[in-house]
Structures are given as structure tokens and as C-alpha cells.
Motif scaffolding. Structure first.
Motif, PDB file in Angstrom:
ATOM      1  N   THR A 164      25.799  79.446  37.896  1.00 33.94           N
ATOM      2  CA  THR A 164      25.582  78.020  38.094  1.00 33.94           C
ATOM      3  C   THR A 164      25.663  77.410  39.481  1.00 33.94           C
ATOM      4  O   THR A 164      26.509  78.133  40.299  1.00 33.94           O
ATOM      5  CB  THR A 164      26.096  77.322  36.988  1.00 33.94           C
ATOM      6  N   ALA A 165      25.470  76.384  39.929  1.00 34.01           N
ATOM      7  CA  ALA A 165      25.544  75.586  41.143  1.00 34.01           C
ATOM      8  C   ALA A 165      27.128  75.423  41.350  1.00 34.01           C
ATOM      9  O   ALA A 165      27.497  75.835  42.749  1.00 34.01           O
ATOM     10  CB  ALA A 165      24.775  74.427  41.174  1.00 34.01           C
ATOM     11  N   THR A 182      29.316  77.800  44.631  1.00 31.34           N
ATOM     12  CA  THR A 182      29.788  76.930  45.441  1.00 31.34           C
ATOM     13  C   THR A 182      31.301  77.521  45.519  1.00 31.34           C
ATOM     14  O   THR A 182      31.742  77.629  46.622  1.00 31.34           O
ATOM     15  CB  THR A 182      29.829  75.522  45.185  1.00 31.34           C
ATOM     16  N   LEU A 183      31.775  77.587  44.444  1.00 32.78           N
ATOM     17  CA  LEU A 183      33.185  78.258  44.324  1.00 32.78           C
ATOM     18  C   LEU A 183      33.602  79.457  44.772  1.00 32.78           C
ATOM     19  O   LEU A 183      34.160  79.713  45.666  1.00 32.78           O
ATOM     20  CB  LEU A 183      33.908  77.932  43.021  1.00 32.78           C
ATOM     21  N   ARG A 184      32.534  80.370  44.460  1.00 32.01           N
ATOM     22  CA  ARG A 184      32.591  81.657  44.894  1.00 32.01           C
ATOM     23  C   ARG A 184      32.223  81.903  46.389  1.00 32.01           C
ATOM     24  O   ARG A 184      32.679  82.577  47.160  1.00 32.01           O
ATOM     25  CB  ARG A 184      31.307  82.574  44.177  1.00 32.01           C
ATOM     26  N   CYS A 185      31.276  80.841  46.909  1.00 33.21           N
ATOM     27  CA  CYS A 185      31.017  81.051  48.465  1.00 33.21           C
ATOM     28  C   CYS A 185      32.520  80.785  49.102  1.00 33.21           C
ATOM     29  O   CYS A 185      33.036  81.195  50.187  1.00 33.21           O
ATOM     30  CB  CYS A 185      30.222  79.981  48.481  1.00 33.21           C
ATOM     31  N   ILE A 186      33.467  79.547  48.714  1.00 37.42           N
ATOM     32  CA  ILE A 186      34.589  79.408  49.311  1.00 37.42           C
ATOM     33  C   ILE A 186      35.609  80.726  49.185  1.00 37.42           C
ATOM     34  O   ILE A 186      36.378  81.034  49.968  1.00 37.42           O
ATOM     35  CB  ILE A 186      35.246  78.208  48.652  1.00 37.42           C
ATOM     36  N   VAL A 191      30.555  73.558  52.707  1.00 34.96           N
ATOM     37  CA  VAL A 191      30.243  74.492  52.016  1.00 34.96           C
ATOM     38  C   VAL A 191      30.265  73.801  50.440  1.00 34.96           C
ATOM     39  O   VAL A 191      29.493  73.866  49.337  1.00 34.96           O
ATOM     40  CB  VAL A 191      31.341  75.727  51.628  1.00 34.96           C
ATOM     41  N   ILE A 192      31.249  73.188  50.101  1.00 36.21           N
ATOM     42  CA  ILE A 192      31.228  72.147  48.830  1.00 36.21           C
ATOM     43  C   ILE A 192      30.310  71.315  48.746  1.00 36.21           C
ATOM     44  O   ILE A 192      29.608  71.187  47.609  1.00 36.21           O
ATOM     45  CB  ILE A 192      32.561  71.406  48.651  1.00 36.21           C
ATOM     46  N   ALA A 242      29.047  83.761  53.858  1.00 38.65           N
ATOM     47  CA  ALA A 242      29.758  83.234  52.293  1.00 38.65           C
ATOM     48  C   ALA A 242      28.726  83.012  51.405  1.00 38.65           C
ATOM     49  O   ALA A 242      28.749  83.157  50.352  1.00 38.65           O
ATOM     50  CB  ALA A 242      30.631  82.000  52.915  1.00 38.65           C
ATOM     51  N   ASP A 243      27.706  82.148  51.877  1.00 43.36           N
ATOM     52  CA  ASP A 243      26.667  81.831  51.016  1.00 43.36           C
ATOM     53  C   ASP A 243      25.860  82.784  50.366  1.00 43.36           C
ATOM     54  O   ASP A 243      25.463  82.860  49.222  1.00 43.36           O
ATOM     55  CB  ASP A 243      25.559  80.625  51.852  1.00 43.36           C
ATOM     56  N   SER A 244      25.822  83.750  51.264  1.00 44.75           N
ATOM     57  CA  SER A 244      24.659  85.092  50.610  1.00 44.75           C
ATOM     58  C   SER A 244      25.482  85.820  49.719  1.00 44.75           C
ATOM     59  O   SER A 244      25.353  86.233  48.688  1.00 44.75           O
ATOM     60  CB  SER A 244      24.391  86.003  51.862  1.00 44.75           C
TER      61      SER A 244
END
Length: 917
Positions: free
Chosen positions: A479-480, A484-488, A522-523, A608-610
Motif C-alpha cells: 500500500t502507499a 513510503t515507510l519501506r523507502c525510508i 520521501v514521505i 530507496a524508491d525502487s
């Protein structure tokens, strides 16, 4: 009252009476029970279709099975004169809980008065008759025959047996025997070794949660086993039964371990999950628990979500699903933690009876108490006295390495209303939040804890709108908000990273000056997905500007945040769709990033996004493209265009010299010619061994041509990459009309999939084409027979006077489809434009991959009398994302509007065909 709502007992009393009288033959009795089951199961199904709750249906089916099993048992007794025998038919497992989904197994224990090996013949015959009739009627019965002592022994040996017997329930037979079993089981199994049982249940919970990535937000969750699934609910019932002597969760409300709101949320979630599981079982006609993308659309439609499109219906359904599973996950995890604390306290109490003095692990600060690694409120008024403590709480957690205690979580949730406009605009809270985000490497943990108790989304409403928001794009797994938290988390992992392959990212993250700005970007980067805008980037930029105003972010930091949010897909798109060997592309990208610091930040952001999108989104090939773009742009920014071009020349010279040093002397002239005649782009970011293979392939081609005097001579080298799951082929031959189309046709004819490709033509007319290919099983093309068949087919196609692809490309099943059915469409497009490249018309294709797609693309280009100047071929998770650069015969853009329109129409048909095959 409708017929299907009449009581089951009324129906059974009338319908099953002939079976009890003993007047039916065995065949007639089986037919009677089958007919009764069919009618009653259909009535239950109609109730489900009418919108009945999940537990209502599951309990109705369990009740129906009770009725049939009880009738069969009584009929078997009647056949033996009607006298009771000391035996009990006991429901265990899910059936014992009285909640049985449509295709769930029926687990039965035949409870015996003595050891199963010493059972009298009369009881053996009774047991067999009951069991055989259940099988004949159509039940999938899991059964065991044991005495009470054997049950106790099995429970002691196997925790699965123990948990199954916790749910034991009498269905028919000797009530006294079952009462004796319950008494013995409670005394010998539940009242003894409680702590050991709890530790085993806790370990089982952890291992299962680890398997499902410690998150409910999986793209295709398992309704039963995933985090927040049915098993989590059942686990807390077992633990409560052993720890508190009661498996009714309402008792935990009375004991103030669970709030009435939490109890209601858990029960509603459990009912919802049963309803989902009922639908899965009814639709698939088997015990399905995996909520796949295709089945999500089925369930959303069956549950009559009002949204018009299936995508929107599915998103809304899955948002409900994630909210319910999150409630079960969080509340049951809290209860397990409470029981764990109780167990630790009990152990500590026993210890103090032996020790006169004991050092206290306790610290008091800022209205909080830290004890045993958890933070507690000093009293329940700490947030009333100072609302800003709500923000400082998470800074304390971060700095001191503490966890939220269950009482603290409850207190925070009770003060959600304090997170209002003044709280969000508070300078003190703003500074505390900034300090949290400036602590590199430890940000995700703090933000996850804020998110779990509902603080993060209330403090940042822009992020709060992403809560449980489904991203039904083929490359997104989470989920969105979870994405986002996994990118961080991916950024945090770079602190202290020891993997040499991650050294460049770790170094850049260490050197970055504005961690606060990067984390905040990122957030914000996906917040626009919750807005009603065509491109989510536009919505994200709008929300980022609003948040910067509220947090008083100005100057360079604001510019960085807005730049990253606005361009967070630019790096990825440029690297995967553009010709990175073209200095014009690097010049254009450099004009977007402008400075090295922005390039570094965007590169880290893309990394991070990927990696936060899904575990397999970042592979070695894509990483090589990212690094190529990063290093080329770094050189361009550092030295300017002229110096950048000179540096490329120097790099080519160094590469040539290295290739010469590792090849035999007789190859040296070949290497010189290759570097003189090959396009410069062919050498950028190539390893020496790659060039060695190209030079050898060209020499062998020329030798073959000279020996055979064959104008159609070719040479193909095969290099397997088992770790990557593909084979690389290097082809050398003279350039010919339709060459690319013909080789793609031959590959497609043998059901060989093309993952990516590079095409180069030397000034002397020799072409070097490099394909990365695999089988429909996504394995290297290493089979000698398959290679031979491909070569034979390619030779036939190459030598034919007229190219007739239809002779080789018969329509076949698309083995590359992720699933045979696809209710949720993969977004497809065919975009033709003259605005992307200065000298070429660009064709961007996104479509469901299929064998022969690349051939059809080249065939369309050739049919219009156009040339392919360059192509970037990419396949990801069954989706082709190809970018083709085409020109007229004169090497110019396609300027004729009629031809452009025909191209758009033809390419649109191709992607539609890929979707429908």
C-alpha cells in the motif's frame, strides 16, 4: 418468512427421519444425506449472497455439519439396536470452534473409553460405519481415534494437536466421556507448563509474521496466515484460554486488558475476514486462502462495492481489508505483549524471593517512565498537562531505544483529538519532528511507531490520506503508506552498510547535507495518489508546497523538497527508456538536476524508491543503468560537455588498451578496427570481457563467410547467466533489411522470450546485436536442442526471398502472462511523439509481455518504411516497457502527420492484442 431462512432443525427433523428409522438401503441413505446437504448448503449460500456476515455463514455451515454428523451417528446406533456405546464424536480445529467456511476440512476426533488398539469389535464397526458414510456423503474428513490418555499424550508431544484440542466440542455420543476429557485436558495440558505453551505460541507467531514481512499490507495477502489474518485471532484465543482460563475476548475487556472499542474492532475484523474467506471458497470451489489480484476484483464485485470501475472497487475493498487486518494485527500483538510483560513480572517476582537486593531497571523523565525497554506514562494526565509531549514521546523512543508499552499506546490513541491545527503549527513540535528526521539511520523505526498509533497521519494529514491506499500497479507490492515507510527503511539501512555493492549509496547518504529535506521528500513523494489528479506527481507537488508552508520550510531546503517530489520518477525513466550513450540525453538530464548535490539526492531517492517498491524491483541490470546515468551526469556536471566528450574518448582508449592486453597478438588489429568502426555508445560502461566476446564473434563471422562464400553467413555466441535466469546471445553479420525483425521472429517461433536488447552497426556495415533472453519458465536458454532449433529457424527466415512471419508465428497461449485470468488490467499504452528526442521519433510501449511482441513492433516499423535507430528493451514482472527511436530512410524524424497517426493506431492495436492473447 423466506424458505431458506427456516430453521435447520425443522428441515432436518422432517428430511432425515427416514435415515434414522433404518428403513433405507445404504445407497438410499447416502442419497438422502447428499440431497439434504445440497439443499441446506444452497440455502446457506443464498444467505451469503444476500449479504450475511462471515461468522453467520461459517457458523451455519458448522451447524449443518453438526446436524448431519449427529444424524449419521444416531442412525449407525439405531442399526445396532439403539443402545448407547461409550464413544463420543468430537469436533476439533476450526470445526470445533463452530466456524467452518464453505470448503474447509471437517476435523473429527472419535473419543474412546480405552486405547484405540484395544477397542471392542462393536465400537470398531460403529466407528467405521460413521466414518465411511461421511466419506460417501462427500465430506473431506480429517479424523483421529484416541482415548483420553492418548489425547493427553499427543497434546504433550505436538503443539498443533494441543491447539486443535483446545477447540474441542462435543457433537454426538457420550457426554460423560467428553466431560471427563475436558477435565483431564484442562488439568494435564492447560494448567501445566503455561509459560512454555506461551513461548511456543509466541515463537510460532513471530516465524509466521516474519514469513509475511511483518506487515498486513501485502499486495496478495493470505487471509488465514498473513499478519492480521484469521490465525492471529485464533492464536490470541488459545493464549487467553491457557493464560486466563477463558477464550472469550470479552473477559479481557472486563480485565481492562482490552478496550471495548478494540474488542469491537477485532470482532468486526474477524467477521469480515470470514466473509472474505467464504467468498473465496464459493468462487474457487476449493479451500482458497490467497487473496490474489484477480480474486480481489471478484470479491469486491460480489460484495457490491458501489464504485463503477473494477479497479476502484478493488481499491476500496482492499482498503477495508487492510484496515480490518491491521486492527487484528495491532490489537492481538498488544495482547501478546501484555501477556509477555505479565510473564516477565511473574519471573521477576519469583526472583526477588531469593534476592535481597535487586537493581531496578527504571528511569523517569519528562512525565514518562522507562522500564525494561518500554516507555510508560507517569500518569494518565501527562498529555493534558503538556500536549507537545505527544511529539516528544517519539523522540524519546528514538534516542533512548525504547518501545511503546500497551498502556502508552492506549493513552496516545485517547488523545488523538489533541493533534489539531495548533498542534500541527506549533514551533516546538515542528522542531522536535525535524530532530527525529535528522537522526540518520533511525528514522523509519520512529515513524513506524508514530504511524501505528495514528499520530503520523494526524500530524501530517498529507501522509494520512495514504493510509491503507492500494496501489494496483503491477510493480507495486505494498500500500502507499507501507511503501513510503519501506523507502525510508531503505535509506536507514545505508548507515553502517558493509556490503561493498552498496558502498556508493552509503557514501552518498553519509555525505548528504540535508537529511531532513530528503526524508521529508520521501514521505511526500506519493501523497498525490490520494488526490483526484491525473498524474500523482502533480498532486504530490501541491501537497508538498502546502506542508512546507505549514512547517515553515523556506530557501534551499524547500527547493530541494519540491525538486525531489517533482522529479522522483525522472531518474528512473531516463535510465530505463533513454539512450544513455547519447551525449544529448546526458546534457538534457544534467540541465534538469543542475547541481551535483541535487543529483546525489535524486540518485539516493531513486535507490530507496525502487527498493521500497518490491523486493525484486532492483536488479543488477537496472542498477547498471542507474549507475551509468549517475556517473555520466556527474562527469558532465564536473567538466562540461566538451570535457565530458573528451573523457568518453579517454575511457574508450583505456578500454581498448585493456582489451588488447588480454587478447592474443593476432587479434590486436581486429580490436583496433572494432574501436574505430563501432559506435562510441557501444563501449560506454562495458567490461573488457564483453568487448572480447564481440571481437571474437566478428572474426568468426568473417572467417565463416570467407570459408563458405555465403552472403548470409552469421555467427552467434551463447553466454548463460544462471544466477540472473537468462542467456545472452551476441550476433554478428552484415546489416540487411529486416534483420532485427527476422531474428525476433526466429526467437518467437521457438517460444524464447526477449528481456532486453542492444543493437549496434559498425561503419563497415557489420552489425553486433546483443539479446538477453530466457525460456517461458524464466530460465536460461541452455538446452542444446532448443538452441539448434532456433538456429535452424533463423537460417530459414534469413535465407527466404520473401519474409513471411505468419509461417512461424502461429497464435499460441501466452505463457508469459502472470495468470490465466486478469480481472485487474495492467495499464497499457502506446505513445508516439516527436517531443522527446532531437533527431528521432520516439515510441514508448507498455504492454503485457508476450512471445513475438518485439518482432511485431519491428515489423510495424519496417512496414511503414522506417528504421530503428536505437531501442531500449525492458521486461519487468511480465510487462514489456520498450522505448524505440525511429527515423525515416533519410535519418530524420517522422514529420508526416498521416504516418504518425497510422503508427499510433498500429501500435495501439499491438498492445491491445498483448492484453487479449
Amino acid at each position: 418468512m423466506p424458505t431458506h431462512l427456516k430453521t435447520l432443525e425443522t428441515h432436518a427433523r422432517k428430511a432425515l427421519e427416514p435415515a434414522l428409522n433404518g428403513q433405507l438401503s445404504p445407497a438410499e441413505r447416502i442419497s438422502l444425506y447428499k440431497r439434504f446437504l445440497k439443499i441446506e448448503q444452497h440455502r446457506i449460500y443464498l444467505r451469503h449472497r444476500a449479504g450475511a456476515g462471515g461468522l453467520e455463514i461459517a457458523r451455519a455451515r458448522a451447524g449443518l455439519i453438526d446436524t448431519v454428523v449427529g444424524s449419521i451417528y444416531q442412525a449407525a446406533l439405531n442399526n445396532r439396536g439403539g443402545s448407547e456405546l461409550p464413544m463420543a464424536v468430537v469436533a476439533i480445529g476450526g470445526y470445533g470452534r463452530g466456524t467452518l467456511n464453505p470448503r474447509s476440512d471437517v476435523d473429527i476426533l472419535f473419543l474412546l473409553p480405552r486405547a484405540s488398539s484395544k477397542l471392542p469389535k462393536a465400537q470398531q464397526e460403529l466407528l467405521q460405519e460413521v466414518l465411511y458414510l461421511l466419506w460417501d456423503v462427500g465430506f473431506k474428513v480429517g479424523h483421529a481415534c484416541r482415548s483420553i490418555a492418548e489425547c493427553i499424550q499427543e497434546a504433550a508431544n505436538d503443539q498443533l494437536n494441543k491447539t486443535a484440542l483446545i477447540d474441542a466440542r462435543l457433537v454426538a455420543g457420550d457426554a460423560g466421556l467428553f466431560a471427563e476429557f475436558e477435565k483431564r485436558f484442562a488439568t494435564d495440558c492447560l494448567d501445566k507448563k503455561k509459560d512454555e505453551f506461551f513461548d511456543l505460541r509466541r515463537q510460532d507467531l513471530r516465524s509466521r509474521h516474519q514469513k509475511y514481512s511483518y506487515t498486513v499490507f501485502l499486495q496478495e495477502p493470505n487471509v488465514k496466515e498473513s499478519c492480521g489474518g484469521l490465525r492471529d485471532y485464533q492464536n490470541i484465543l488459545w493464549v487467553s484460554r491457557v493464560k486466563r482460563g477463558n477464550s472469550d475476548l470479552r473477559s479481557l475487556v472486563d480485565d481492562r486488558l482490552l478496550t471495548s472499542t478494540a474488542y469491537k474492532e477485532i470482532e468486526e475484523a474477524y467477521d469480515f475476514l470470514h466473509r472474505v474467506r467464504n467468498e473465496l471458497h464459493y468462487h474457487t470451489r476449493k479451500g482458497t486462502d490467497q487473496l490474489t489480484l484477480q480474486l480481489q476484483g471478484v470479491v469486491a464485485t460480489s460484495f457490491r462495492y458501489p464504485q463503477r470501475g473494477i479497479l476502484r472497487r478493488t481499491e476500496e475493498f482492499m482498503r477495508d481489508y487492510y484496515r480490518h487486518t491491521r486492527n487484528i494485527y495491532q490489537h492481538t500483538t498488544s495482547l501478546m505483549e501484555i501477556f509477555e510483560i505479565e510473564q516477565e513480572h511473574k519471573a521477576d517476582t519469583r526472583l526477588t524471593s531469593f534476592l535481597t537486593f535487586r537493581k531496578k531497571n527504571r528511569e523517569e523523565f519528562d512525565g514518562f517512565v522507562a522500564r525494561d525497554g518500554r516507555i510508560y506514562p507517569e500518569n494518565n494526565d501527562i498529555f493534558k498537562d503538556d500536549p507537545n509531549r505527544l511529539m516528544r514521546l517519539f523522540q524519546h523512543l528514538q534516542v533512548r531505544g525504547l518501545r511503546l508499552s500497551p498502556p502508552m499506546r492506549k493513552l496516545v490513541k485517547a488523545h488523538w483529538e489533541d493533534i489539531d491545527r495548533p498542534f500541527r503549527y506549533s514551533k516546538a513540535n515542528r522542531q522536535t519532528f525535524q530532530a527525529i528526521l535528522e537522526r540518520k539511520g533511525d528514522v523509519a523505526r520512529a515513524l513506524r511507531r508514530m504511524h501505528r498509533v495514528g499520530v503520523l497521519g494526524r500530524y501530517l494529514p498529507e501522509f494520512g490520506a495514504l493510509d491503507c491506499l492500494v496501489q494496483h500497479e503491477f510493480f507495486h507490492r505494498y500500500t502507499a503508506d507501507e511503501h513510503t515507510l519501506r523507502c525510508i527503511e531503505e535509506l536507514d539501512k545505508l548507515v553502517g552498510e558493509t556490503n561493498p555493492s552498496r558502498a556508493i549509496y552509503s557514501r552518498l547518504f553519509h555525505q548528504i547535507e540535508d537529511a531532513y529535506g530528503l526524508y521529508l521528500a520521501v514521505i511526500l513523494h506519493d501523497t498525490g495518489r490520494a488526490e483526484n489528479v491525473r498524474e500523482h506527481i502533480d498532486g504530490s507537488a501541491m501537497l508538498a508546497a502546502r506542508l512546507c508552508n505549514r512547517l515553515q520550510i523556506h530557501g534551499e531546503r524547500r527547493s530541494l523538497i519540491m525538486y525531489l517530489v517533482d522529479n522522483h520518477l525522472t531518474f528512473w525513466r531516463t535510465a530505463t527508456t533513454r539512450n544513455l550513450e547519447d551525449p544529448e540525453v546526458i546534457d538534457e538530464f544534467a540541465s534538469i538536476v543542475k547541481t551535483q548535490s541535487r543529483l546525489d539526492a535524486l540518485f539516493l531517492f531513486t535507490f530507496a524508491d525502487s527498493n521500497g517498491t518490491s523486493p525484486d524491483s532492483w536488479n543488477s541490470w537496472k542498477e547498471s543503468l542507474m549507475l551509468q546515468l549517475y556517473k555520466s551526469t556527474t562527469n558532465f556536471l564536473k567538466s562540461g560537455r566538451e570535457q565530458y566528450s573528451r573523457q568518453l574518448d579517454e575511457d574508450r582508449t583505456a578500454l581498448r588498451d585493456e582489451v588488447i592486453s588480454i587478447m592474443r597478438e593476432d587479434y590486436h588489429p581486429d580490436v583496433q578496427r572494432h574501436f574505430e568502426r563501432m559506435p562510441a555508445a557501444a563501449f560506454t560502461f562495458r567490461q573488457p570481457q564483453h568487448i572480447v566476446t564481440q571481437v571474437r564473434t566478428i572474426r568468426h563471422f568473417l572467417q565463416r563467410e570467407a570459408d563458405s562464400n555465403d552472403p548470409n553467413a552469421t555467427c552467434i555466441k551463447w553466454i548463460d547467466h544462471p544466477d540472473g535466469g537468462y542467456t545472452e546471445i551476441v550476433l554478428a553479420t552484415w546489416d540487411k533489411p529486416l534483420l532485427l525483425e527476422k531474428i525476433c521472429c526466429a526467437l518467437a517461433a521457438e517460444q524464447i522470450n526477449i528481456l532486453s536488447a542492444d543493437f549496434f552497426t559498425r561503419t563497415d556495415g557489420i552489425v553486433v546485436n546483443i539479446f538477453r533472453i530466457n525460456t517461458t519458465n524464466f530460465e536460461p536458454v541452455s538446452d542444446a536442442g532448443l538452441r539448434r532449433r532456433f538456429l535452424e529457424t533463423f537460417e530459414k527466415i534469413l535465407r527466404s526471398e520473401k519474409h513471411e512471419p505468419e509461417l512461424y508465428l502461429r497464435r499460441r497461449v501466452n505463457f508469459l502472462k502472470p495468470r490465466p485470468e486478469q480481472d485487474l488490467p495492467i495499464p497499457v499504452r502506446a505513445h508516439v511523439t516527436n517531443d522527446v528526442h532531437p533527431t528521432c521519433t520516439t515510441v514508448e510501449i507498455q504492454a503485457l509481455d508476450r512471445i513475438g511482441l518485439l518482432h511485431d513492433l519491428f515489423h510495424t516499423i519496417n512496414r511503414h518504411g522506417l528504421n530503428t535507430a536505437h531501442a531500449r528493451i525492458c521486461t519487468e514482472k511480465g510487462v514489456a516497457m520498450d522505448t524505440l527511436y525511429i527515423t525515416t530512410q533519410n535519418g530524420e524524424k517522422v514529420g508526416d502527420p498521416v504516418v504518425l497517426e497510422h503508427l499510433r493506431e498500429d501500435f495501439a492495436k499491438l498492445v491491445e492484442r498483448s492484453e487479449n492473447d
